[in-house]
Structure formats: structure tokens, C-alpha cells
Design an enzyme around this catalytic site. Sequence first.
Site, mmCIF file in Angstrom:
data_model
loop_
_atom_site.group_PDB
_atom_site.id
_atom_site.type_symbol
_atom_site.label_atom_id
_atom_site.label_comp_id
_atom_site.label_asym_id
_atom_site.label_seq_id
_atom_site.Cartn_x
_atom_site.Cartn_y
_atom_site.Cartn_z
ATOM 1 N N THR A 91 20.507 -1.215 24.903
ATOM 2 C CA THR A 91 19.763 0.011 25.177
ATOM 3 C C THR A 91 18.404 -0.016 24.481
ATOM 4 O O THR A 91 18.298 -0.354 23.304
ATOM 5 C CB THR A 91 20.540 1.244 24.679
ATOM 6 O OG1 THR A 91 21.820 1.273 25.308
ATOM 7 C CG2 THR A 91 19.785 2.523 25.011
ATOM 8 N N ARG A 119 30.868 2.725 35.699
ATOM 9 C CA ARG A 119 30.901 3.149 34.294
ATOM 10 C C ARG A 119 29.528 3.653 33.871
ATOM 11 O O ARG A 119 28.504 3.041 34.144
ATOM 12 C CB ARG A 119 31.325 1.976 33.404
ATOM 13 C CG ARG A 119 31.366 2.301 31.902
ATOM 14 C CD ARG A 119 30.081 1.946 31.199
ATOM 15 N NE ARG A 119 30.183 2.050 29.741
ATOM 16 C CZ ARG A 119 29.156 1.953 28.924
ATOM 17 N NH1 ARG A 119 27.941 1.731 29.406
ATOM 18 N NH2 ARG A 119 29.328 2.059 27.616
ATOM 19 N N VAL A 120 29.502 4.780 33.183
ATOM 20 C CA VAL A 120 28.266 5.345 32.644
ATOM 21 C C VAL A 120 28.470 5.582 31.156
ATOM 22 O O VAL A 120 29.478 6.158 30.745
ATOM 23 C CB VAL A 120 27.896 6.676 33.341
ATOM 24 C CG1 VAL A 120 26.667 7.303 32.686
ATOM 25 C CG2 VAL A 120 27.641 6.441 34.826
ATOM 26 N N GLY A 143 24.138 1.449 21.002
ATOM 27 C CA GLY A 143 25.433 1.040 20.470
ATOM 28 C C GLY A 143 26.521 1.145 21.519
ATOM 29 O O GLY A 143 26.272 0.986 22.720
#
Length: 250
Positions: A91, A119-120, A143
Site C-alpha cells: 500500500t 477481496r477488499v 499492513g
Amino acid sequence: MQMDAAMMQGEGCRFGAVAALQGISTPICVARRVLEFSPHNMLVGAGAQQFAVEQGFAVETEQDLQTSNSRKEYQTFVSKSQSGVPSAHDTLGVIALDVNGKIAVGVSTSGAPFKHVGRVGDSPLPGCGLYADQDAGAACCTGDGDQIMRFCPSFHVVQLIKQGCSPQQACDRVIDSIIKKIAGQEEIFEVGIISMDVLGNTGASTTVKSWTDIRDGANFAGFPYAEWQSSMTAPVLKFTESRVLAASVK
């Protein structure tokens, strides 16, 4: 490849996000268009791609969006019968404060490696992966998104800043709270938080014990983040120590 991204402005807490978006190499740009031009705050999957096309974005093939390294890692994953999913996180989060004191935050990610379709993670969720409030400041996370979303850390950091904490104090208190809640019950997951208040003060905190630069294999203690102010000619790389290690030392 499905990607998530979001953008939030402190002024009015305006928000735009996309999730499980395929075929678009710049999902954060689509998230900004959602913020600016859509009556909705979040678009997902095929609907997000349709909106992107309507806004002039070109749909690219999976082949074009992948690198030789990512294809190699995927083949290794498949050859191992899809066991031992890597725990890497990618990220990217940015907090920006302009010359007029307006603050905003954005995040963009391709999510957990080899995740289930649809998936989110925490990244596009307000309060989880990011949050901004012009009365206080902004924060964002990286993370293990499946775990991060349980605690809404970005929202809590901003609220603590509003209550008088510095960005550093706020980040540390939120990380310490997460560690306290799960210690002895489950393994402490990786999370890093960066924050900035509307005066330009910054902070960061983490459970990450070390970070390895994949370019040269160099290993560093703690969690890396960068600061770049108008008075600087280049960004400055900083590291913050793991709160897990700090707690064990105490």
C-alpha cells in the site's frame, strides 16, 4: 489483478474510492474522479471499471499490468499448490498539506498477494485505511488490511489529534491500543500508520520490526516513511521503531 484506492479531503470530509478495480493502472486517479464527479462515494468491481472508462481511462490487459517479477512469483505460488501465501504489503499512502493549509490523504494498493477474487482490504475504507478532517489532520495505514479494518486506526488517530495529541502521540497511542487488545490472544499483525496535522507536524508508528529493500536486499530496523516539505530539495527517508519491540524492552 484487482486494485483498491481512495482519496479523502479534510475540508468537508469529502471522500471517493474504488475497490476490486481491474484493468486500470492508476486506480487512485479513478478514486479522485469518484470524489469529484460521482454522486456515490465508492464504486467496486465492474461498476468501478465502467465509471473509469466513462471518465476516459483506458482498460489495460492483465499482461500489461504485471511485471516479470510478479509473474514469476505467481508461478511459484501456483507450483506450491497455493500454500503459504506471502505476507508482503504494497500500500502506498500520501498525506498532503497545501500552502493554504488544506489537507488531503490518498492510498492505493493491489492488495494482499494472490488474494481471493473480490477481496477488499482496509485501504479504500474511510476510517480504516485513511481519514482526513480539516479540524485536525489526516492519517493513513499500510499492513495487513484484513486485520487493520477491525480497528479503524486512521479515524482514531485523527480524533486523538483533534483532542490535543500530537501526530506522533496519536499514532503511538493507537498502535499501543491495538497491541494491548490482541496481545496473548493472537499474533500481532503488521501495521504502520503515518499522520500529519493541519500545522504540518508529522508522526508515524508501527508494529513492523524490520523492512527489507527489495532492490538491494538491505535490511532496516522499523518502518520506513518519507517527508518532503517545500523547503527541501528532496524527500527525507525516516524510520520509526516497532512499538512491539519498545513494549518488550519496557
